[in-house]
Design an enzyme around this catalytic site. Structure first.
Site, mmCIF file in Angstrom:
data_model
loop_
_atom_site.group_PDB
_atom_site.id
_atom_site.type_symbol
_atom_site.label_atom_id
_atom_site.label_comp_id
_atom_site.label_asym_id
_atom_site.label_seq_id
_atom_site.Cartn_x
_atom_site.Cartn_y
_atom_site.Cartn_z
ATOM 1 N N HIS B 44 0.811 -1.200 0.000
ATOM 2 C CA HIS B 44 0.000 0.000 0.000
ATOM 3 C C HIS B 44 0.858 1.269 0.000
ATOM 4 O O HIS B 44 0.551 2.229 -0.692
ATOM 5 C CB HIS B 44 -0.915 -0.023 1.224
ATOM 6 N N HIS B 90 -10.346 2.893 -1.085
ATOM 7 C CA HIS B 90 -10.510 2.461 0.304
ATOM 8 C C HIS B 90 -11.307 1.162 0.300
ATOM 9 O O HIS B 90 -12.326 1.024 0.970
ATOM 10 C CB HIS B 90 -11.186 3.545 1.156
#
Lengths: 247, 745
Positions: B44, B90
């Site tokens: 990430h 998200h």
């Protein structure tokens, strides 16, 4: 003429009200911070939409304790025109300047869409330029706009002609299907007994130019311009400048 | 605690990566340091699997003011102003906790924008869910939409558009990609850098709690049956706090008292600290005991890894500290000095003076591992690309297909969704959701910006390279339909587990395709986000590289919308119909298939088409424009009529196709580079001349008017429906999935 647009930390339609007053209507406008205790000599006060203090508790419940609200109350008591839009209306209810309360929308969801409202009373500073029964196409944007008051209060509001706006069909009929949020008696907006304090859930400041979908809301701003410049509908004392400083 | 295999596994750090940490530090890391490495080297934060591919994307152009590497990208929109924008995912948090996951996704991207000194003015989102028939999917869908609304509405930034797709592969892996755009003065853009030894490092915003610890690591792993246990790794959003931060930070940035500013997003204090230091070529020293804490007894490890929301890190110019503190005080925020900029390029973390971490900032950023993961063409492709229409049997009638397609959530009106979003606040929204690309005006300039986010993941699944090109073409075409000249893009690349070579191949191909299309359309990508490991129990999502495009409309009074405007206007098809049913909504809905090859795309023709759209809009020739996408020409024509009282009557040439599929291919094929426009009858010749000069086929196919939708093929009427009936199907299809609930309310 000068508008004061009150800014609570979570106001988010403050710029829109300011823009409508200043750039569309072409009048003076000034932001007033919620911690200020003076309204800076304004002729009209607008409590804008938003989420005044986050409103995690109850919409507008904390805002009534902001220092500026003492000045707003004093201004209202002296007959000055005060307009509460959406969250500003909720703040007026919490501050006791208008009767009743807001429940969550019947849909239990936030709703943003154009609705039709009918002008029920033209003897308030914010409807002085309207035709009686004029139908306005104006957006709502709220999660808690389901107006509630005890039946005897509603009765009194009706008797005193304090219901200023009602949700209607495009043709102007008061029908259940025209009521977007479940408000009692399709009430979209009210005034106080003195008629100088008006609150409504729809956003007239979002409907001041055709480019953004409707210009029907501009008439509220034109009304107050007319009312202030002609000294009409302002209670006993004509045009009280908002010099009132709360202590 | 000793660092053994169990500890490393829990941190998602491989043995090889641990070796590298040992070499970089020249000693064993403390647990705090291991935690810091684990989040910064997570997929990430480090983009370790994707970086080699991302480097190939075009990121420069005459209008680009800020490319990738900062909190957001920026392009010049004239008048000394910049459009600052980015899209971010998200996904993982939104599956675990739909409302908060989506809400904090909105919060995170908004911070990225105002951190650059830009006032956010528009949000869009690109969402993917499983089929709505599944009650768990409905719960996720409802929660995600409410979360986006809850955050965006409160903070007062309108959600002006977006797209939603549905496929079984997203059931356990919904996608929540949020795009935000802000406006800044080009010369006031501020960056996330720390420099100037001795300058104070300030922390401001919400207090730090134990929420979200290891969120970045979570977002870098696939889901399994234990995912429910990961709930504590999702953060809770506070839009009111963010609103205060937004206003206060913009005030502080305007004061010119800052060196740099960065939000604490993924990997929290760790990421903001080392990235700011690394970008500025400086070191940073902080003491975690000074960090405002919501809970007692937090360890340095927890404080450094917390992903509590609504927090910012600032580097303040020496001598300006009290000024900055005063601005925050106005908003009842307390900026706390937690450290200072140092020389030596190290991130030093202390706890009440004791050194608990000491790492070179570049070890965590530029020198993080980079993987050239193995790629292999997936086995499914050869079979999936084969499509034999004849084998499907006789097709249903065009009317029946038309009704079925209008009722599919992918095509149906999304009003149920966008009605929950405040899409008008700030009074800039010129084109509302559902009316084409979202368009917001830039007050004080006469200009407007058209925004669109798009991806047809079925096309990408069937041919990742071509599919990604089609996504670029569609997003760009959508802003061109509104009259916007595409000037910048941002991407959000959602894929499954990159450690599987076939997924990495999809990724590599898609990035190549995206790059090629952006170069051909002169569209720089100024930043974005990669979300990998979108899979549950080994089943991955359809590869979904979403592209967000910003288009510049020079004259805000010449905006073009989706819907027909006037009775009697001429309907013109720009582009050509071909027999291209591969990957279509038709195949998916009527036959449950994702098969065939995606439509062919000629990038030069696409570019020409978009030039015609932009020029036609600027000249006031084009009165409405709507891109042909899912559901093909028939659905497009219907959508041009919906939300108006205007029907239409059209007649197009037949497209030859196998067996009796000619009508189906003509009406529901999804050929690229097609737009249905309407033009005043007396200006038709002018538009056709403009198109033919650009080499774009322009065919008058009918007239606007009546109260029916009538379509013919070579003179033979194939669809004839009352406008109201067709519109009712389309406008209530999503609502119907939620009706029982509404009855109770």
């Amino acid at each position: 003429m000068k508008f004061a647009v009150v800014v609570f930390p979570g106001s988010n339609c403050d710029h829109d009200a300011y823009y409508a007053a200043k750039h569309v209507l072409g009048q003076d406008a000034e932001f007033v911070w919620h911690k200020d205790s003076s309204l800076g000599g304004a002729d009209v006060v607008i409590l804008p939409g938003g989420f005044a203090h986050g409103d995690y508790l109850r919409t507008g419940a904390i805002a009534r304790f902001s220092p500026v609200m003492r000045a707003v109350k004093a201004f209202a008591e002296s007959g000055g025109p005060v307009l509460g839009i959406c969250n500003g209306f909720q703040v007026l209810l919490e501050a006791g300047l208008l009767p009743g309360a807001m429940l969550r929308n019947r849909s239990v969801k936030f709703q943003c869409e154009h609705v039709h409202i009918r002008v029920e009373q033209t003897d308030t500073p914010f409807t002085a330029a309207c035709r009686p029964g004029q139908v306005l196409r104006i957006p709502i944007a709220h999660g808690e706009g389901n107006y509630y008051a005890e039946p005897d209060v509603i009765e009194r509001l009706e008797k005193n002609r304090q219901v200023v706006f009602r949700y209607v069909t495009a043709a102007g009929a008061v029908k259940p299907e025209a009521n977007p949020n479940g408000s009692a008696s399709n009430i979209a907006g009210l005034c106080n007994e003195r008629r100088n304090v008006v609150g409504l859930m729809p956003h007239p400041e979002r409907a001041c130019e055709l480019a953004v979908g409707s210009a029907d809301g501009l008439v509220l701003f034109e009304s107050v311009l007319k009312a202030v410049t002609q000294g009409a509908f302002l209670g006993a004392e004509a045009s009280p400048k908002a010099t009132v400083t709360a202590r | 605690m000793t660092i053994d295999d169990t500890v490393l596994d829990r941190h998602g750090v491989t043995r090889e990566e641990y070796q590298r940490i040992l070499e970089m530090l020249g000693r064993e890391p403390s647990l705090t340091e291991l935690g810091i490495f684990s989040v910064m080297w997570s997929e990430h934060c480090s983009y370790k699997s994707s970086r080699v591919h991302l480097k190939t994307l075009p990121t420069t152009g005459t209008r680009v003011l800020q490319g990738p590497g900062e909190n957001a990208g920026a392009v010049d929109i004239g008048d000394g102003l910049a459009a600052v924008f980015k899209i971010e995912s998200h996904n993982h948090p939104s599956f675990i906790e739909p409302y908060q996951g989506a809400a904090t996704g909105v919060g995170g991207i908004i911070r990225d924008i105002f951190t650059m000194g830009a006032r956010p003015i528009a949000l869009l989102n690109s969402l993917r869910f499983g089929p709505l028939e599944d009650p768990l999917v409905r719960r996720t869908f409802e929660g995600v939409v409410a979360g986006i609304a809850g955050y965006g509405n409160s903070i007062g930034i309108p959600t002006v558009g977006g797209e939603i797709g549905f496929d079984e592969s997203y059931t356990g892996n919904p996608l929540v990609n949020v795009f935000c755009l802000g406006i800044a003065r080009a010369d006031e853009i501020i960056k996330g850098v720390a420099s100037g030894t001795g300058n104070a490092v300030y922390y401001v915003g919400a207090k730090t709690g134990r929420d979200g610890i290891h969120g970045a690591t979570m977002a870098s792993a696939e889901f399994d049956e234990k995912t429910e246990e990961k709930r504590p790794a999702v953060q809770v959003g506070d839009p009111f706090m963010e609103k205060l931060l937004l206003e206060a930070c913009l005030d502080v940035i305007k004061s010119d008292a800052l060196i740099g500013i960065q939000d604490m997003g993924a990997a929290g204090l760790t990421c903001s600290t080392c990235e700011m230091g690394s970008r500025g070529g400086a070191g940073i020293e902080i003491d975690v005991s000074l960090v405002p804490q919501r809970e007692t007894g937090m360890t340095p490890y927890e404080i450094m890894l917390s992903e509590s929301q609504e927090r910012m890190l600032l580097v303040v110019k020496q001598g300006r500290e009290s000024e900055v503190e005063r601005i925050f005080e106005k908003w009842d925020l307390h900026a706390v000095r937690i450290g200072q900029v140092t020389t030596g390029g190290r991130m030093k973390v202390r706890n009440r003076g004791d050194l608990v971490a000491d790492i070179p900032t570049t070890a965590l950023t530029d020198e993080a591992p980079v993987y050239r993961r193995p790629m292999e063409k997936p086995a499914y492709l050869a079979e999936a690309q084969k499509l034999s229409l004849a084998a499907l049997g006789a097709p249903s009638s065009p009317s029946e297909v038309f009704a079925r397609l209008l009722a599919t959530p992918e095509i149906a009106s999304k009003r149920w969704v966008y009605r929950q979003y405040d899409h008008m606040v700030r009074t800039n929204t010129l084109v509302f959701p559902g009316m084409g690309a979202g368009v917001v005006r830039v007050k004080g300039t006469g200009r407007a910006l058209a925004l669109s986010v798009d991806c047809n993941a079925r096309f990408v699944y069937l041919d990742p390279r071509a599919g990604a090109q089609l996504a670029v073409a569609e997003a760009s075409r959508n802003v061109a339909c509104a009259g916007g000249l595409p000037i910048g893009a941002t991407n959000c690349l959602n894929f499954a587990n990159p450690q599987r070579p076939e997924i990495m191949w999809q990724f590599g191909q898609a990035v190549e395709g995206m790059g090629a299309a952006c170069r051909a359309l002169d569209l720089p990508i100024t930043g974005g986000n990669v979300s990998l490991y979108n899979e549950t129990d080994g089943r991955g999502i359809l590869p979904t590289p979403v592209l967000g495009v910003v288009g510049l409309i020079e004259d805000a009074t010449k905006v073009v919308r989706r819907v027909f405007q006037s009775d009697g206007d001429v309907v013109i098809l720009l582009g050509e119909n071909h027999n291209e049913l591969g990957g279509s909504e038709y195949l998916k809905v009527m036959h449950g298939l994702i098969r065939g090859l995606p439509p062919a795309l000629d990038l030069a023709r696409e570019a020409a088409l978009q030039r015609v759209l932009v020029e036609g809009a600027a000249k006031g020739l084009i009165r409405s424009a709507h891109d042909c996408a899912e559901g093909g020409l028939a659905v497009t024509l219907a959508e041009c009529c919906f939300d108006t009282d205007l029907g239409a009557e059209t007649d197009v040439a037949a497209v030859p196709a196998e067996g009796s599929f000619g009508d189906i291919a003509t009406l529901f094929g999804e050929s690229a580079s097609r737009v249905v426009v309407s033009v005043a009858a007396n200006r038709t010749a002018e538009l056709i001349a403009l198109a033919s000069a650009a080499g774009v086929p322009a065919t008058p196919i009918g007239r606007v008017g009546g109260d029916r939708i009538r379509m013919s093929i070579a003179g033979r009427r194939v669809i004839d429906e009352p406008l109201r009936d067709a519109e009712r199907i389309w406008s209530t299809a999503i609502d119907r999935h939620f009706e029982p609930k509404r009855a109770i309310a």
